[in-house]
Write an enzyme that holds these catalytic residues in place. Sequence first.
Site, PDB file in Angstrom:
ATOM      1  N   SER A   9     -27.240  15.919  17.421  1.00  0.00           N
ATOM      2  CA  SER A   9     -27.237  14.266  17.518  1.00  0.00           C
ATOM      3  C   SER A   9     -27.975  13.790  16.517  1.00  0.00           C
ATOM      4  O   SER A   9     -28.993  14.185  16.091  1.00  0.00           O
ATOM      5  CB  SER A   9     -27.445  14.019  18.851  1.00  0.00           C
ATOM      6  OG  SER A   9     -27.145  14.668  19.929  1.00  0.00           O
TER       7      SER A   9
HETATM    8  N1  SAH Z   1     -28.233  17.804  22.702  1.00  0.00           N
HETATM    9  C1  SAH Z   1     -27.556  18.611  21.630  1.00  0.00           C
HETATM   10  C2  SAH Z   1     -26.304  17.943  21.170  1.00  0.00           C
HETATM   11  C3  SAH Z   1     -25.173  18.926  21.088  1.00  0.00           C
HETATM   12  S1  SAH Z   1     -23.593  18.557  20.995  1.00  0.00           S
HETATM   13  C4  SAH Z   1     -28.613  18.738  20.525  1.00  0.00           C
HETATM   14  O1  SAH Z   1     -29.648  18.412  20.259  1.00  0.00           O
HETATM   15  O2  SAH Z   1     -28.106  19.379  19.395  1.00  0.00           O
HETATM   16  C5  SAH Z   1     -23.171  18.735  22.829  1.00  0.00           C
HETATM   17  C6  SAH Z   1     -23.297  19.986  23.310  1.00  0.00           C
HETATM   18  O3  SAH Z   1     -22.525  19.984  24.562  1.00  0.00           O
HETATM   19  C7  SAH Z   1     -22.074  21.129  22.587  1.00  0.00           C
HETATM   20  O4  SAH Z   1     -22.800  22.055  22.132  1.00  0.00           O
HETATM   21  C8  SAH Z   1     -21.173  21.427  23.430  1.00  0.00           C
HETATM   22  O5  SAH Z   1     -20.822  22.943  23.472  1.00  0.00           O
HETATM   23  C9  SAH Z   1     -21.937  21.200  25.006  1.00  0.00           C
HETATM   24  N2  SAH Z   1     -20.941  21.022  26.074  1.00  0.00           N
HETATM   25  C10 SAH Z   1     -20.058  19.939  26.278  1.00  0.00           C
HETATM   26  N3  SAH Z   1     -19.472  19.842  27.446  1.00  0.00           N
HETATM   27  C11 SAH Z   1     -20.460  20.771  28.241  1.00  0.00           C
HETATM   28  C12 SAH Z   1     -20.604  21.155  29.559  1.00  0.00           C
HETATM   29  N4  SAH Z   1     -19.526  20.952  30.433  1.00  0.00           N
HETATM   30  N5  SAH Z   1     -21.437  21.901  30.130  1.00  0.00           N
HETATM   31  C13 SAH Z   1     -22.315  22.383  29.114  1.00  0.00           C
HETATM   32  N6  SAH Z   1     -22.482  22.199  27.767  1.00  0.00           N
HETATM   33  C14 SAH Z   1     -21.252  21.342  27.366  1.00  0.00           C
END
Ligand code: SAH
Length: 208
Positions: free
Chosen positions: A59
Site C-alpha cells: 500500500s
Molecule cells: N498490508 C499489505 C497490503 C497488501 S495488498 C502490505 O502492507 O503490503 C492486500 C493483500 O491482501 C494481498 O496480499 C492479498 O492476497 C491479501 N488478501 C486479499 N483477500 C484476503 C483474505 N480474504 N484473506 C487474507 N488475505 C487476503
Amino acid sequence: MLDVKKIRLILELREAGISDTKILSAIEKIPREKFIPENFRNQAYDNLALPIGDNQTISQPFVVAKMTQLLEIHQNHKILEIGTGSGYQSAILSKLARRVYTIERIKNLLIKAEKVFEDLKISNIVAKYADGNLGWKEQIPFDRIIITAATNKISKEISSQIHEGGIIVSPMVNNNKQIIIKYTKINNVLKSEIFDDVLFVPNLSGTE
Ligand code: SAH
C-alpha cells in the site's frame, strides 16, 4: 539517497494530516525497501503503492499511515490484520502494539513477509496462511482489526472477534469506489465513519 527521500516522505505525511509522532517514527524506523522487489527499491520512499508479485501491491505510505492513525493503537493492544501482502503494514503495527496477528491467502507472499520479519528481528508478529475473513478464533478477542484489501462486507466472524469498544478499519467497496471506513463496536453494534477514497486489491475468499 533513500534517507533524503525518507525525510521528504515523512514531511509529506505530516502535511497530509498524519500528526501521530509514534506513527511517523515507526515509518522512519521500518525500512520499506526491504518489503519491495529489487527493481522497485529506488521508489521505496515515494508515496506510491508498488507491485510485490502475485498481482498484489504494497500500500501507499499515506494510506498505511492514515489507516494506522484511525486505529488509535495503544501499546498493550492485540491487533489482527487481514492481508499481510508484503508485511510492511504489519511491521508498522508491530512498533505500536503488543502483538500483531496477520493473515494472508497467498502462500508465496506470506513466506516472503515472514522472512523479512525475521531479517528485521521483529518478534511480535504472528502470521498465518488462511482466508482472513474467517478471522483467528484461537486468539480472540482483538482490540483492533485492520483489513488491507477492498471489502464488500465485514464478515460475521470479523465483527464478532473485535472487543467491545474496539475499532475495525477497512477499505470498503461503495458504488464502484473504495472508501476507508472506521467501525467502532459500541453496545455490540458497529458504528461507521467514512474517510478517504482509496484503491486496494480485492478481498478474496479461500486460499491460493
Ligand atoms: N498490508 C499489505 C497490503 C497488501 S495488498 C502490505 O502492507 O503490503 C492486500 C493483500 O491482501 C494481498 O496480499 C492479498 O492476497 C491479501 N488478501 C486479499 N483477500 C484476503 C483474505 N480474504 N484473506 C487474507 N488475505 C487476503
